[in-house]
Design a protein around this motif. Structure first.
Motif, PDB file in Angstrom:
ATOM      1  N   VAL A 191      92.531  -4.038  72.227  1.00 21.75           N
ATOM      2  CA  VAL A 191      91.610  -4.924  72.945  1.00 21.75           C
ATOM      3  C   VAL A 191      91.834  -4.805  74.451  1.00 21.75           C
ATOM      4  O   VAL A 191      90.873  -4.805  75.239  1.00 21.75           O
ATOM      5  CB  VAL A 191      91.793  -6.378  72.471  1.00 21.75           C
ATOM      6  CG1 VAL A 191      90.940  -7.326  73.315  1.00 21.75           C
ATOM      7  CG2 VAL A 191      91.426  -6.510  71.004  1.00 21.75           C
ATOM      8  N   THR A 192      93.089  -4.710  74.860  1.00 22.63           N
ATOM      9  CA  THR A 192      93.375  -4.556  76.286  1.00 22.63           C
ATOM     10  C   THR A 192      92.742  -3.294  76.855  1.00 22.63           C
ATOM     11  O   THR A 192      92.139  -3.309  77.946  1.00 22.63           O
ATOM     12  CB  THR A 192      94.899  -4.525  76.519  1.00 22.63           C
ATOM     13  OG1 THR A 192      95.462  -5.748  76.042  1.00 22.63           O
ATOM     14  CG2 THR A 192      95.205  -4.375  77.997  1.00 22.63           C
ATOM     15  N   HIS A 218      79.869  -8.981  79.805  1.00 21.67           N
ATOM     16  CA  HIS A 218      79.976  -9.786  78.594  1.00 21.67           C
ATOM     17  C   HIS A 218      81.069  -9.231  77.677  1.00 21.67           C
ATOM     18  O   HIS A 218      81.828 -10.007  77.059  1.00 21.67           O
ATOM     19  CB  HIS A 218      78.631  -9.812  77.866  1.00 21.67           C
ATOM     20  CG  HIS A 218      78.617 -10.689  76.645  1.00 21.67           C
ATOM     21  ND1 HIS A 218      78.792 -12.051  76.713  1.00 21.67           N
ATOM     22  CD2 HIS A 218      78.483 -10.375  75.331  1.00 21.67           C
ATOM     23  CE1 HIS A 218      78.747 -12.547  75.488  1.00 21.67           C
ATOM     24  NE2 HIS A 218      78.563 -11.545  74.641  1.00 21.67           N
ATOM     25  N   ILE A 219      81.165  -7.918  77.594  1.00 16.92           N
ATOM     26  CA  ILE A 219      82.220  -7.302  76.779  1.00 16.92           C
ATOM     27  C   ILE A 219      83.594  -7.706  77.316  1.00 16.92           C
ATOM     28  O   ILE A 219      84.514  -8.034  76.556  1.00 16.92           O
ATOM     29  CB  ILE A 219      82.061  -5.774  76.757  1.00 16.92           C
ATOM     30  CG1 ILE A 219      80.797  -5.374  75.993  1.00 16.92           C
ATOM     31  CG2 ILE A 219      83.285  -5.110  76.131  1.00 16.92           C
ATOM     32  CD1 ILE A 219      80.497  -3.893  76.040  1.00 16.92           C
ATOM     33  N   GLU A 220      83.750  -7.684  78.634  1.00  7.13           N
ATOM     34  CA  GLU A 220      85.016  -8.111  79.232  1.00  7.13           C
ATOM     35  C   GLU A 220      85.336  -9.557  78.875  1.00  7.13           C
ATOM     36  O   GLU A 220      86.477  -9.890  78.503  1.00  7.13           O
ATOM     37  CB  GLU A 220      84.943  -7.966  80.750  1.00  7.13           C
ATOM     38  CG  GLU A 220      85.029  -6.557  81.268  1.00  7.13           C
ATOM     39  CD  GLU A 220      85.084  -6.554  82.784  1.00  7.13           C
ATOM     40  OE1 GLU A 220      86.200  -6.743  83.322  1.00  7.13           O
ATOM     41  OE2 GLU A 220      84.026  -6.398  83.412  1.00  7.13           O
ATOM     42  N   GLU A 221      84.327 -10.412  78.986  1.00  9.78           N
ATOM     43  CA  GLU A 221      84.544 -11.828  78.715  1.00  9.78           C
ATOM     44  C   GLU A 221      84.949 -12.064  77.265  1.00  9.78           C
ATOM     45  O   GLU A 221      85.895 -12.807  76.973  1.00  9.78           O
ATOM     46  CB  GLU A 221      83.266 -12.609  79.042  1.00  9.78           C
ATOM     47  CG  GLU A 221      83.393 -14.110  78.807  1.00  9.78           C
ATOM     48  CD  GLU A 221      82.095 -14.839  79.123  1.00  9.78           C
ATOM     49  OE1 GLU A 221      82.008 -16.029  78.794  1.00  9.78           O
ATOM     50  OE2 GLU A 221      81.175 -14.206  79.692  1.00  9.78           O
ATOM     51  N   VAL A 222      84.226 -11.419  76.335  1.00  9.75           N
ATOM     52  CA  VAL A 222      84.550 -11.566  74.914  1.00  9.75           C
ATOM     53  C   VAL A 222      85.931 -11.001  74.617  1.00  9.75           C
ATOM     54  O   VAL A 222      86.717 -11.571  73.850  1.00  9.75           O
ATOM     55  CB  VAL A 222      83.478 -10.884  74.040  1.00  9.75           C
ATOM     56  CG1 VAL A 222      83.903 -10.877  72.574  1.00  9.75           C
ATOM     57  CG2 VAL A 222      82.139 -11.596  74.199  1.00  9.75           C
ATOM     58  N   GLY A 223      86.249  -9.863  75.231  1.00 10.02           N
ATOM     59  CA  GLY A 223      87.555  -9.255  75.008  1.00 10.02           C
ATOM     60  C   GLY A 223      88.690 -10.144  75.476  1.00 10.02           C
ATOM     61  O   GLY A 223      89.709 -10.283  74.793  1.00 10.02           O
ATOM     62  N   ARG A 224      88.510 -10.749  76.664  1.00 12.00           N
ATOM     63  CA  ARG A 224      89.557 -11.647  77.156  1.00 12.00           C
ATOM     64  C   ARG A 224      89.671 -12.891  76.264  1.00 12.00           C
ATOM     65  O   ARG A 224      90.773 -13.409  76.035  1.00 12.00           O
ATOM     66  CB  ARG A 224      89.248 -12.060  78.595  1.00 12.00           C
ATOM     67  CG  ARG A 224      89.381 -10.917  79.594  1.00 12.00           C
ATOM     68  CD  ARG A 224      89.366 -11.426  81.019  1.00 12.00           C
ATOM     69  NE  ARG A 224      89.498 -10.329  81.965  1.00 12.00           N
ATOM     70  CZ  ARG A 224      88.489  -9.708  82.553  1.00 12.00           C
ATOM     71  NH1 ARG A 224      87.235 -10.092  82.281  1.00 12.00           N
ATOM     72  NH2 ARG A 224      88.693  -8.723  83.398  1.00 12.00           N
TER      73      ARG A 224
END
Length: 371
Positions: A191-192, A218-224
């Motif tokens: 995920v990182t 959005h992908i960054e936000e969901v991943g975090r």
């Protein structure tokens, strides 16, 4: 009646091996036939006064069946002792039947419950001998020894159970630690990397690719968010779970239109005593209740109250919104999901109209007190 039967019931069974039962049968026969009459007299259920014969049978049954119903055996033996003494029959071995039953009553029940059951019959058995010092003193000594033997047996059993529980807890902790390490090394790394690549790609795009930039953002936000949830799950596995901080975060992150007050126990240490499964269920109930407020009752003000009592934690979430029927959300995360989580731990769950309007969710979750 149900409460009385529950209080009489032992919290664990005593040893009922064949050898022990056979020894009780032999002891019961020898005790019953010498219990009544002068020293040169042998009691019999076929000969002699009716009271004498009935008492001999009761004493025999009390000793022979003490491993299956020690409380009943104690009361039956004491009743036979009082009856024999009241009939005027000389009693020479009055203490054995009640003392043997007393040992197993003490061994199979907590001290307070033992006192409730044993004080009256033992006192009655000893009272009828108070006028005979030759019988009274030995009877008191035998009952005292019986009590001590029962307490020693219970203490030994509790020690063995505690050692076994500690060994199981260590094994579970080791397994959880291994699982947490594997999840962190595998899923956490993946995920990182995904979030890092999404962020790098977003920064390389020009301003004219705004839809793609938004998708990558959005992908960054969901991943975090996934990493945050993963850290929380890893905290559960390793039992490093801060319930207070987690609940405060749920309240602080509410969207506009919804406010909430969080009321926790005066002693924060009580929250830290909760087992991981219980703490996670508390979090889920609060989270889903606030989610329902956001979805179905906005604008609204909610009050989240968590009380940790003796052996149970109560979670109450009340709002003053206008909706009164928040249907369960997809995926079993609504009212049905909360109810399943709570009842799965042996608790109770209620949801319905609040007394002064709005909606109220109440969950009572039992937990085992720490020694």
């Amino acid at each position: 009646m149900g409460e009385i039967r529950t209080r009489w019931r032992p919290d664990h069974d005593v040893d009922r091996g064949r050898l022990w039962v056979l020894l009780d049968l032999i002891t019961a026969y020898l005790s019953a036939v010498i219990a009544i009459g002068p020293s040169d007299h042998t009691a019999s259920m076929l000969n002699g006064p009716v009271v004498e014969r009935v008492c001999a049978v009761v004493w025999f049954a009390a000793i022979a069946g003490r491993r299956y119903a020690p409380g009943c055996a104690l009361w039956a033996a004491a009743s036979a002792t009082v009856a024999a003494s009241a009939s005027g029959a000389p009693v020479t071995n009055v203490s054995l039947a009640t003392a043997l039953a007393l040992t197993l009553v003490v061994q199979g029940r907590p001290p307070q419950r033992t006192l409730e059951i044993a004080v009256l019959p033992v006192a009655a058995a000893l009272a009828v001998l108070a006028g005979d010092s030759d019988a009274f003193v030995p009877a008191v000594a035998v009952h005292a020894v019986a009590w001590l033997v029962g307490r020693a047996g219970r203490s030994r059993r509790e020690t063995v159970q505690a050692l076994r529980a500690r060994d199981r807890e260590r094994a579970v902790t080791a397994e959880r630690t291994w699982m947490a390490r594997e999840l962190h090394d595998a899923v956490g790394h993946a995920v990182t990397v995904m979030v890092t690549h999404a962020g790098a790609a977003r920064l390389t795009l020009g301003e004219d690719r705004s839809p793609v930039r938004e998708a990558l953002s959005h992908i960054e936000e969901v991943g975090r968010g996934a990493m945050t949830d993963l850290d929380r799950v890893l905290g559960l596995l390793t039992e490093a779970y801060d319930s207070e901080a987690t609940l405060r975060a749920l309240v602080d992150q509410l969207p506009p239109g919804v406010t909430a007050d969080l009321r926790l126990p005066p002693d924060p240490a009580r929250l830290r005593e909760l087992a991981p499964a219980v703490a996670e269920t508390v979090r889920r109930v609060v989270q889903e209740s606030l989610t329902n407020v956001v979805r179905h009752a906005r604008p609204a003000h909610a009050v989240v109250r968590v009380d940790v009592g003796a052996g149970a934690v109560r979670v109450t979430v009340t709002d003053d919104g206008t909706a009164t029927d928040p249907s369960p959300s997809p995926g079993g995360r609504g009212l049905t999901g909360m109810r399943e989580r709570v009842t799965g731990l042996g608790g109770t769950f209620e949801a319905g109209d609040a007394e002064h309007g709005g909606w109220r969710v109440t969950a009572l979750i039992p937990f085992k007190e720490l020694p």
